[in-house]
Design a protein around this motif. Structure first.
Motif, PDB file in Angstrom:
ATOM      1  N   LYS A 256       1.080  -1.306  -0.091  1.00  0.00           N
ATOM      2  CA  LYS A 256       0.030  -0.083   0.033  1.00  0.00           C
ATOM      3  C   LYS A 256       0.488   1.777   0.350  1.00  0.00           C
ATOM      4  N   MET A 257       2.405   1.337   0.644  1.00  0.00           N
ATOM      5  CA  MET A 257       2.640   2.387   1.121  1.00  0.00           C
ATOM      6  C   MET A 257       3.821   2.461  -0.597  1.00  0.00           C
ATOM      7  N   VAL A 258       3.990   1.655  -0.766  1.00  0.00           N
ATOM      8  CA  VAL A 258       4.649   2.409  -2.635  1.00  0.00           C
ATOM      9  C   VAL A 258       3.259   2.356  -3.241  1.00  0.00           C
ATOM     10  N   GLU A 259       2.124   2.011  -3.312  1.00  0.00           N
ATOM     11  CA  GLU A 259       1.049   1.517  -4.351  1.00  0.00           C
ATOM     12  C   GLU A 259      -0.197   2.886  -4.314  1.00  0.00           C
ATOM     13  N   THR A 260      -0.274   3.405  -3.201  1.00  0.00           N
ATOM     14  CA  THR A 260      -0.812   4.147  -2.764  1.00  0.00           C
ATOM     15  C   THR A 260      -0.766   5.834  -3.864  1.00  0.00           C
ATOM     16  N   PRO A 261       0.383   6.209  -3.030  1.00  0.00           N
ATOM     17  CA  PRO A 261       0.462   6.862  -3.725  1.00  0.00           C
ATOM     18  C   PRO A 261       0.877   7.408  -4.996  1.00  0.00           C
ATOM     19  N   TYR A 262       1.976   5.991  -6.083  1.00  0.00           N
ATOM     20  CA  TYR A 262       2.044   6.300  -7.225  1.00  0.00           C
ATOM     21  C   TYR A 262       1.031   6.047  -8.687  1.00  0.00           C
ATOM     22  N   GLN A 263      -0.203   5.471  -7.703  1.00  0.00           N
ATOM     23  CA  GLN A 263      -1.930   5.736  -8.578  1.00  0.00           C
ATOM     24  C   GLN A 263      -3.243   6.920  -8.160  1.00  0.00           C
ATOM     25  N   TYR A 264      -1.857   8.152  -7.248  1.00  0.00           N
ATOM     26  CA  TYR A 264      -2.209   8.934  -7.166  1.00  0.00           C
ATOM     27  C   TYR A 264      -1.539   9.996  -8.598  1.00  0.00           C
ATOM     28  N   VAL A 265      -0.441   9.819  -8.692  1.00  0.00           N
ATOM     29  CA  VAL A 265      -0.001   9.831  -9.556  1.00  0.00           C
ATOM     30  C   VAL A 265      -0.279  10.653 -10.807  1.00  0.00           C
ATOM     31  N   GLN A 266      -0.524   8.935 -11.274  1.00  0.00           N
ATOM     32  CA  GLN A 266      -1.528   8.235 -12.310  1.00  0.00           C
ATOM     33  C   GLN A 266      -2.407   8.465 -12.650  1.00  0.00           C
ATOM     34  N   LYS A 267      -3.393   8.659 -11.813  1.00  0.00           N
ATOM     35  CA  LYS A 267      -4.359   9.158 -12.131  1.00  0.00           C
ATOM     36  C   LYS A 267      -4.642  10.384 -12.047  1.00  0.00           C
ATOM     37  N   ARG A 268      -4.203  11.400 -11.342  1.00  0.00           N
ATOM     38  CA  ARG A 268      -3.647  12.640 -11.635  1.00  0.00           C
ATOM     39  C   ARG A 268      -3.075  13.168 -13.326  1.00  0.00           C
ATOM     40  N   MET A 269      -2.358  12.854 -13.758  1.00  0.00           N
ATOM     41  CA  MET A 269      -1.905  12.343 -14.971  1.00  0.00           C
ATOM     42  C   MET A 269      -2.801  12.146 -16.509  1.00  0.00           C
ATOM     43  N   GLU A 270      -3.933  11.491 -16.107  1.00  0.00           N
ATOM     44  CA  GLU A 270      -4.398  10.940 -16.726  1.00  0.00           C
ATOM     45  C   GLU A 270      -5.841  11.773 -16.500  1.00  0.00           C
ATOM     46  N   ALA A 271      -6.217  12.668 -15.922  1.00  0.00           N
ATOM     47  CA  ALA A 271      -7.298  13.583 -15.494  1.00  0.00           C
ATOM     48  C   ALA A 271      -7.047  14.629 -16.495  1.00  0.00           C
ATOM     49  N   SER A 272      -5.784  15.411 -16.299  1.00  0.00           N
ATOM     50  CA  SER A 272      -5.328  16.060 -17.044  1.00  0.00           C
ATOM     51  C   SER A 272      -4.600  16.315 -18.066  1.00  0.00           C
ATOM     52  N   GLN A 273      -3.825  17.044 -18.951  1.00  0.00           N
ATOM     53  CA  GLN A 273      -3.366  17.348 -19.438  1.00  0.00           C
ATOM     54  C   GLN A 273      -2.145  17.975 -19.812  1.00  0.00           C
ATOM     55  N   HIS A 274      -2.134  18.843 -18.786  1.00  0.00           N
ATOM     56  CA  HIS A 274      -0.667  19.318 -18.208  1.00  0.00           C
ATOM     57  C   HIS A 274      -1.050  19.284 -16.529  1.00  0.00           C
ATOM     58  N   PRO A 275      -0.330  18.233 -15.871  1.00  0.00           N
ATOM     59  CA  PRO A 275      -0.449  17.750 -14.775  1.00  0.00           C
ATOM     60  C   PRO A 275       0.270  18.711 -13.726  1.00  0.00           C
ATOM     61  N   THR A 276       0.656  19.647 -12.700  1.00  0.00           N
ATOM     62  CA  THR A 276       1.505  19.904 -11.846  1.00  0.00           C
ATOM     63  C   THR A 276       3.043  18.407 -12.335  1.00  0.00           C
ATOM     64  N   PRO A 277       4.091  19.062 -12.624  1.00  0.00           N
ATOM     65  CA  PRO A 277       4.969  18.583 -12.430  1.00  0.00           C
ATOM     66  C   PRO A 277       5.254  17.640 -11.456  1.00  0.00           C
ATOM     67  N   SER A 278       6.065  16.393 -11.039  1.00  0.00           N
ATOM     68  CA  SER A 278       6.734  16.310  -9.931  1.00  0.00           C
ATOM     69  C   SER A 278       7.444  14.319 -10.308  1.00  0.00           C
ATOM     70  N   MET A 279       8.233  14.297  -9.093  1.00  0.00           N
ATOM     71  CA  MET A 279       9.675  13.501  -9.382  1.00  0.00           C
ATOM     72  C   MET A 279       9.423  12.190  -9.924  1.00  0.00           C
ATOM     73  N   VAL A 280       7.842  11.464  -9.389  1.00  0.00           N
ATOM     74  CA  VAL A 280       7.174  10.010 -10.069  1.00  0.00           C
ATOM     75  C   VAL A 280       6.596  10.868 -11.663  1.00  0.00           C
ATOM     76  N   SER A 281       5.571  11.853 -11.908  1.00  0.00           N
ATOM     77  CA  SER A 281       4.789  12.262 -13.027  1.00  0.00           C
ATOM     78  C   SER A 281       6.269  12.377 -14.121  1.00  0.00           C
ATOM     79  N   ASP A 282       7.405  12.413 -13.849  1.00  0.00           N
ATOM     80  CA  ASP A 282       8.867  13.181 -14.796  1.00  0.00           C
ATOM     81  C   ASP A 282       9.417  11.125 -15.935  1.00  0.00           C
TER      82      ASP A 282
END
Length: 524
Positions: A256-282
């Motif tokens: 859960k510790m690895v997957e939960t925040p990782y999925q948060y970034v993935q969902k945010r990337m899918e929801a927006s064409q220009h999400p706020t950049p982060s280390m994981v999204s990059d």
């Protein structure tokens, strides 16, 4: 934790296991004698057959045992724990000579039997030395090298000030506020995630994982599980299965510790064409450019990076060091009063410290250094392992030996640190009040190629939290119903790392500080 099993089964398994240990010990001795060519092993206590020195080591605080043995056997010790040969380096100079200057030999990690069952298998700090470790390290270095870490400083200042607001609002939960601060730094850096000041679900997951895993991830306990590995396979109804159940719980929290925040970034990337950049999204974007199997390797390395980020930032460095600092302030009020006098003289009474003030606050810096020395978070560092045999000071160091840099012994060197058990920041100041060249960060963050890769960010988090707390808070013993001070004997939570357990204390704002004024600073 109970390891009891029915006597007949237990006796059979014990005899079988000890037979395997005996054969392995004999094999190692024969191999070592061939390699040594007349050279002695480093000095150490005489091992008993099969068990070696295992019964003589305090399994909860082994660093204290090794430090005691230093007086009898010297700066470098040879210890055998069951079938595992260990070298203990009790001095910084020996650690630098071997782990730094001969890092091509000493950069491996030993097999830690508890790591995978408890969910630490995706922590690259425990990864064996090789190409995959280099990939993990490269990913981490891109974000947390010294110059890149500077970009986090405004966020770290903001998080530290929010922590003070939380403490003033609910001082009894000070330990959780420290955890939230440390996790917030990690999650902001990696995911651009804004945790809630209280009861954040991801902070809760990380806390649960650490509580379940940290006590089990020690080399001494790992050796026991390596020998008695059947404990992971016995049925849940059988006495002695608690280790298996605890491992299963810890592993679940790790996922859960690895997957939960990782999925948060993935969902945010899918929801927006220009999400706020982060280390994981990059890195997720970058991975799309790679073909298999490199993409799978990269994904695995990224997940390892993320778990280390939580464990380093939230788990057992920043929050643990702040706990030690708080304990020292409660028991040494003259220290925080002197620090506040320095801060007031430099900053006045109408602003909070920022990183530009750091060179002008030598006593605050000395408090930070003494906090790291007095209660080192990793008393034995992270264990190294030898990739080949070596000769040092006329002693033979076997291939495959586990090598510990005993940070606790370095911090308790009475020649370097007189009255080492006392909290004395002045030991890091000259007679003129300037800082000495002695910085415990040179041994508390590790050595060689396995030195903590997030040390620059961790150091900045620790400085801004300590400096902000000293500027805004006062520390005292808690009072009982009759208004008398509640004295206590500190207790510690031990494992691979060490930190004070929660203790009764009274943390309150200075007379000129209010939650409202801090909130105005945060809003501005």
């Amino acid at each position: 934790m109970s390891y009891g099993i029915p006597s007949v089964i237990g006796l059979a398994l014990l005899v079988s296991t000890l037979s395997v240990v005996a054969l392995d010990v004999i094999r190692r001795r024969v191999h070592t004698r061939r390699e040594r060519k007349g050279l002695p092993l480093p000095p150490g206590p005489t091992p008993i057959p099969l068990l070696g020195n295992a019964l003589s080591v305090d399994i909860e605080e082994p660093w204290k045992t090794y430090t005691t043995w230093k007086a009898a056997y010297g700066e470098m010790l040879y210890v055998r724990l069951l079938d595992q040969e260990c070298i203990i380096l009790n001095s910084q100079s020996d650690a630098v000579e071997l782990l730094d200057k001969r890092s091509q030999i000493y950069s491996d990690r030993p097999f830690i039997a508890t790591a995978e069952p408890y969910g630490m298998g995706c922590n690259f700090a425990l990864e064996r030395y090789g190409n995959h470790w280099r990939l993990c390290r490269r990913i981490f270095h891109q974000t947390f090298r010294a110059d890149a870490a500077l970009t986090f400083r405004p966020m770290q200042l903001r998080r530290a000030r929010q922590m003070i607001v939380n403490i003033i609002d609910d001082p009894d939960q000070y330990a959780f506020h420290y955890s939230t601060f440390s996790a917030a730094v990690a999650m902001s850096a990696a995911y651009d995630y804004e945790p809630s000041p209280r009861n954040d679900p991801i902070v809760h997951i990380v806390d649960k994982f650490l509580q379940a895993s940290i006590p089990a991830i020690t080399t001494e306990k790992a050796h026991l599980l390596k020998i008695f590995s059947f404990l992971l396979d016995i049925p849940d109804w059988l006495p002695g299965s608690s280790l298996k159940r605890n491992a299963r719980i810890s592993y679940g929290w790790a996922v859960k510790m690895v997957e939960t925040p990782y999925q948060y970034v993935q969902k945010r990337m899918e929801a927006s064409q220009h999400p706020t950049p982060s280390m994981v999204s990059d890195h997720i974007t970058r991975m799309q450019e790679y073909d298999e199997p490199y993409r799978s390797d990269y994904t695995s390395a990224l997940n390892m990076h993320l778990q280390l980020l939580f464990l380093g930032q939230q788990g057992r460095f920043t929050s643990s060091a702040i706990m030690a600092f708080t304990l020292a302030m409660v028991n040494n009020p003259h220290v925080w009063k002197r620090a506040q006098a320095e801060i007031d003289a430099v900053l006045g009474m109408d602003r909070l410290p920022d990183f530009d003030d750091r060179p002008s606050l030598p006593y605050v810096e000395a408090v930070l250094r003494e906090s790291m020395r007095w209660q080192p978070v990793l008393p034995l560092g992270m264990p190294h392992a030898t990739l080949s045999s070596d000769i040092y000071k006329g002693f033979h160091i076997p291939k495959g030996a586990t090598v510990f840099a005993n940070v606790w012994a370095m911090s308790r060197d009475e020649v370097r640190y007189p009255n080492a058990e006392e909290f004395t920041p002045e030991r890091f100041l000259t007679a003129e009040g300037t800082l000495t060249n002695d910085n415990p960060a040179e041994f508390t963050f590790g050595f060689g190629r396995r030195v903590c890769p997030g040390r620059h960010t961790a150091d900045a988090s620790l400085w801004t939290s300590i400096a902000t707390m000293l500027t805004t808070l006062e520390f005292a013993l808690a009072k009982d119903a009759e208004g008398q001070d509640i004295t206590f004997e500190p207790k510690y939570v031990n494992g691979l790392s060490r930190q004070p357990a929660t203790f009764p204390c009274r943390i309150s704002p200075r007379s000129h500080i209010s939650k409202e004024s801090l909130q105005r600073i945060l809003a501005g």
